[in-house]
Design a protein around this motif. Structure first.
Motif, PDB file in Angstrom:
ATOM      1  N   ARG A 190       0.821  -1.218   0.000  1.00  0.00           N
ATOM      2  CA  ARG A 190       0.000   0.000   0.000  1.00  0.00           C
ATOM      3  C   ARG A 190       0.852   1.264   0.000  1.00  0.00           C
ATOM      4  N   PHE A 191       2.170   1.117   0.099  1.00  0.00           N
ATOM      5  CA  PHE A 191       3.057   2.283   0.141  1.00  0.00           C
ATOM      6  C   PHE A 191       3.964   2.339  -1.084  1.00  0.00           C
ATOM      7  N   SER A 192       3.497   1.771  -2.203  1.00  0.00           N
ATOM      8  CA  SER A 192       4.177   1.896  -3.483  1.00  0.00           C
ATOM      9  C   SER A 192       3.165   2.397  -4.504  1.00  0.00           C
ATOM     10  N   SER A 193       3.638   3.075  -5.537  1.00  0.00           N
ATOM     11  CA  SER A 193       2.736   3.695  -6.504  1.00  0.00           C
ATOM     12  C   SER A 193       1.864   2.658  -7.195  1.00  0.00           C
ATOM     13  N   GLU A 194       0.638   3.066  -7.490  1.00  0.00           N
ATOM     14  CA  GLU A 194      -0.307   2.175  -8.152  1.00  0.00           C
ATOM     15  C   GLU A 194       0.168   1.846  -9.560  1.00  0.00           C
ATOM     16  N   THR A 254      -4.111  10.433   0.862  1.00  0.00           N
ATOM     17  CA  THR A 254      -3.176  10.035  -0.189  1.00  0.00           C
ATOM     18  C   THR A 254      -2.019  11.003  -0.325  1.00  0.00           C
ATOM     19  N   THR A 255      -2.289  12.276  -0.076  1.00  0.00           N
ATOM     20  CA  THR A 255      -1.309  13.317  -0.335  1.00  0.00           C
ATOM     21  C   THR A 255      -1.622  14.533   0.531  1.00  0.00           C
ATOM     22  N   CYS A 270       0.007   8.713   4.571  1.00  0.00           N
ATOM     23  CA  CYS A 270      -0.441   8.705   3.180  1.00  0.00           C
ATOM     24  C   CYS A 270      -0.380   7.280   2.623  1.00  0.00           C
ATOM     25  N   VAL A 271      -1.463   6.859   1.980  1.00  0.00           N
ATOM     26  CA  VAL A 271      -1.570   5.525   1.378  1.00  0.00           C
ATOM     27  C   VAL A 271      -1.778   5.713  -0.118  1.00  0.00           C
ATOM     28  N   ASN A 272      -1.429   4.718  -0.921  1.00  0.00           N
ATOM     29  CA  ASN A 272      -1.354   4.888  -2.383  1.00  0.00           C
ATOM     30  C   ASN A 272      -2.693   4.965  -3.099  1.00  0.00           C
ATOM     31  N   ASN A 273      -3.807   5.146  -2.392  1.00  0.00           N
ATOM     32  CA  ASN A 273      -5.119   5.369  -2.981  1.00  0.00           C
ATOM     33  C   ASN A 273      -5.723   4.120  -3.617  1.00  0.00           C
ATOM     34  N   THR A 274      -5.169   2.942  -3.324  1.00  0.00           N
ATOM     35  CA  THR A 274      -5.787   1.698  -3.763  1.00  0.00           C
ATOM     36  C   THR A 274      -6.534   1.025  -2.624  1.00  0.00           C
ATOM     37  N   SER A 275      -6.268   1.426  -1.399  1.00  0.00           N
ATOM     38  CA  SER A 275      -6.868   0.802  -0.222  1.00  0.00           C
ATOM     39  C   SER A 275      -7.008   1.840   0.877  1.00  0.00           C
ATOM     40  N   VAL A 276      -7.683   1.441   1.935  1.00  0.00           N
ATOM     41  CA  VAL A 276      -7.808   2.292   3.121  1.00  0.00           C
ATOM     42  C   VAL A 276      -7.235   1.532   4.307  1.00  0.00           C
ATOM     43  N   MET A 277      -6.306   2.156   5.028  1.00  0.00           N
ATOM     44  CA  MET A 277      -5.690   1.512   6.178  1.00  0.00           C
ATOM     45  C   MET A 277      -6.579   1.675   7.411  1.00  0.00           C
ATOM     46  N   MET A 278      -6.265   0.918   8.460  1.00  0.00           N
ATOM     47  CA  MET A 278      -7.058   0.991   9.688  1.00  0.00           C
ATOM     48  C   MET A 278      -7.016   2.399  10.274  1.00  0.00           C
ATOM     49  N   PHE A 279      -8.189   2.888  10.711  1.00  0.00           N
ATOM     50  CA  PHE A 279      -8.280   4.231  11.275  1.00  0.00           C
ATOM     51  C   PHE A 279      -7.799   4.243  12.724  1.00  0.00           C
ATOM     52  N   LYS A 280      -7.144   5.325  13.091  1.00  0.00           N
ATOM     53  CA  LYS A 280      -6.861   5.576  14.508  1.00  0.00           C
ATOM     54  C   LYS A 280      -8.150   6.101  15.154  1.00  0.00           C
ATOM     55  N   LYS A 281      -8.428   5.653  16.368  1.00  0.00           N
ATOM     56  CA  LYS A 281      -9.758   5.853  16.947  1.00  0.00           C
ATOM     57  C   LYS A 281      -9.950   7.197  17.634  1.00  0.00           C
ATOM     58  N   GLY A 282      -8.884   8.011  17.742  1.00  0.00           N
ATOM     59  CA  GLY A 282      -8.986   9.250  18.514  1.00  0.00           C
ATOM     60  C   GLY A 282     -10.119  10.161  18.084  1.00  0.00           C
ATOM     61  N   SER A 283     -10.285  10.360  16.758  1.00  0.00           N
ATOM     62  CA  SER A 283     -11.295  11.289  16.277  1.00  0.00           C
ATOM     63  C   SER A 283     -12.711  10.765  16.474  1.00  0.00           C
ATOM     64  N   VAL A 342     -15.751  11.134   4.099  1.00  0.00           N
ATOM     65  CA  VAL A 342     -15.503  11.573   2.728  1.00  0.00           C
ATOM     66  C   VAL A 342     -14.524  10.601   2.075  1.00  0.00           C
ATOM     67  N   ALA A 343     -14.839  10.165   0.858  1.00  0.00           N
ATOM     68  CA  ALA A 343     -13.958   9.257   0.108  1.00  0.00           C
ATOM     69  C   ALA A 343     -13.341  10.022  -1.057  1.00  0.00           C
ATOM     70  N   ILE A 344     -12.012   9.956  -1.165  1.00  0.00           N
ATOM     71  CA  ILE A 344     -11.270  10.673  -2.209  1.00  0.00           C
ATOM     72  C   ILE A 344     -10.578   9.648  -3.096  1.00  0.00           C
ATOM     73  N   LYS A 345     -10.812   9.724  -4.407  1.00  0.00           N
ATOM     74  CA  LYS A 345     -10.179   8.801  -5.344  1.00  0.00           C
ATOM     75  C   LYS A 345      -9.532   9.577  -6.478  1.00  0.00           C
ATOM     76  N   TYR A 346      -8.208   9.411  -6.649  1.00  0.00           N
ATOM     77  CA  TYR A 346      -7.457  10.076  -7.715  1.00  0.00           C
ATOM     78  C   TYR A 346      -7.365   9.174  -8.937  1.00  0.00           C
ATOM     79  N   ASP A 347      -7.311   9.789 -10.109  1.00  0.00           N
ATOM     80  CA  ASP A 347      -7.118   9.055 -11.363  1.00  0.00           C
ATOM     81  C   ASP A 347      -5.620   9.004 -11.646  1.00  0.00           C
ATOM     82  N   PRO A 348      -4.980   7.821 -11.536  1.00  0.00           N
ATOM     83  CA  PRO A 348      -3.521   7.769 -11.673  1.00  0.00           C
ATOM     84  C   PRO A 348      -3.020   7.894 -13.104  1.00  0.00           C
ATOM     85  N   ARG A 349      -3.929   7.871 -14.083  1.00  0.00           N
ATOM     86  CA  ARG A 349      -3.476   7.919 -15.480  1.00  0.00           C
ATOM     87  C   ARG A 349      -2.813   9.242 -15.841  1.00  0.00           C
TER      88      ARG A 349
END
Length: 355
Positions: A95-99, A210-211, A286-299, A309-316
């Protein structure tokens, strides 16, 4: 500046996608004709063998024939190898390498699968370099400088006004305008979906991360109170000017380590229903936008309305993922500003409260 578009960017993106598709077809044809081309390289840390484990075990047994039931050391070594592969290149590491891209986008190759095929493709790539570095890049730098300068000046001026509805309105206007200019400095094209679910004041907005420009992307459609650690340098100047006009929540390094202090300040912020929604990235990295990592529970420990909110970038058209272990902020922004464009979809999900 005003949140309007003439449609020029949409046409520009459609033309780019057509060129990418044509270039990919040419490359595939060239690969079929030129059998001497090297075999595509694997993108992961581990180059995994094809076929099932049973087939691979059978091949090992055939290469070293032994009597039925006799112990074979190669069996144990095979499973040790498989275990180490799983540890070194597990799902989290990936999850920490480019898509990986299915087609070549005339930018830095993420998979090294594309090589010289024809003079025509090489000329198109050269023209792309000229357009990105000699035309688009200077314009984007100018827009980014204008946006950041206006943000510092505008928030500082608004900060001198007395507290009230006029100051809040001007603060939101300055933030929206400057963030939109900065987004154009990255050639960002943003599509918002389900706007009826947009975060409201007195709530907490949580999004995948992601960024660092996720903040700019979301702030193009509404203002948020940021949460973060106090920095020095240029970032510190921006933080100090922004907090004068808007109730952002900045922490000292020692306070960030104190979980109770952070929770208390966030709870006090959302208790005032007139304050902007807090923006938090609960993944914490930051994760490579292919998956979602486990959330920290503080918030989620604060009793308030959560707006996912879900954010999805177009890598093309450009890789928005920030690999902080590989690139510093300056080199990352340079890569972003010399890409073709940043195309992103934002989905506002229904608000949630703790049961």
């Amino acid at each position: 500046m005003f949140g309007l578009s003439l449609g020029v960017t949409g046409v520009y993106i459609q033309i780019l996608v057509k060129i990418f598709e044509w270039a990919t077809v040419r490359i595939q044809r060239g690969r079929q004709k030129q059998s001497s081309l090297p075999v595509p390289l694997h993108t992961g840390i581990i180059e995994r063998a094809s076929g099932s484990m049973q087939e691979q075990m059978g091949q090992l047994r055939r290469s070293q024939p032994t009597a039925a039931g006799e112990f074979c050391l190669s069996d144990a070594m095979y499973f040790c190898k498989k275990g180490l592969e799983s540890i070194v290149d597990d799902q989290v590491t990936q999850r920490f390498s480019s898509e990986e891209l299915a087609s070549w986008n005339l930018l830095t190759r993420t998979n090294q699968n594309f090589y010289y095929i024809s003079l025509r493709l090489t000329i198109i790539w050269g023209l792309g370099v000229f357009v990105r570095y000699c035309i688009l890049f200077p314009l984007r730098i100018a827009l980014a400088i204008i946006g950041l300068s206006w943000l510092v000046i505008g928030t500082t001026v608004v900060g001198f006004l007395p507290e009230g509805s006029v100051k809040n309105w001007l603060s939101e206007l300055v933030h929206l305008t400057c963030y939109r200019i900065c987004a154009r400095g990255l050639s960002a094209t943003i599509h918002y979906h389900n706007k009826e679910n947009r975060p409201k004041k007195g709530g907490i907005c949580v999004a995948n991360h992601t960024t660092p420009i996720d903040v700019v992307i979301l702030a193009n459609d509404g203002c948020y109170a940021m949460v973060g650690q106090i920095h020095g340098g240029l970032m510190g100047v921006l933080q100090r000017s922004m907090v004068r006009s808007c109730p952002h929540v900045w922490f000292e390094r020692s306070e960030m380590k104190d979980r109770h202090t952070v929770t208390s300040r966030l709870r006090d912020h959302i208790a005032a229903k007139t304050k902007l929604p807090i923006l938090i990235f609960p993944e914490g990295t930051c994760v490579n936008n292919t998956s979602v990592m486990m959330f920290k529970k503080g918030s989620f420990e604060i009793e308030g309305t959560i707006y996912p909110v879900a954010i999805k970038y177009d890598p093309r058209l450009g890789d928005a993922f920030w690999n902080s272990s590989k690139y510093n902020m300056v080199s990352y922004l340079l890569r972003m500003m010399t890409s073709w464009a940043i195309v992103v979809n934002v989905w506002y999900l229904p608000p949630m409260t703790i049961q």
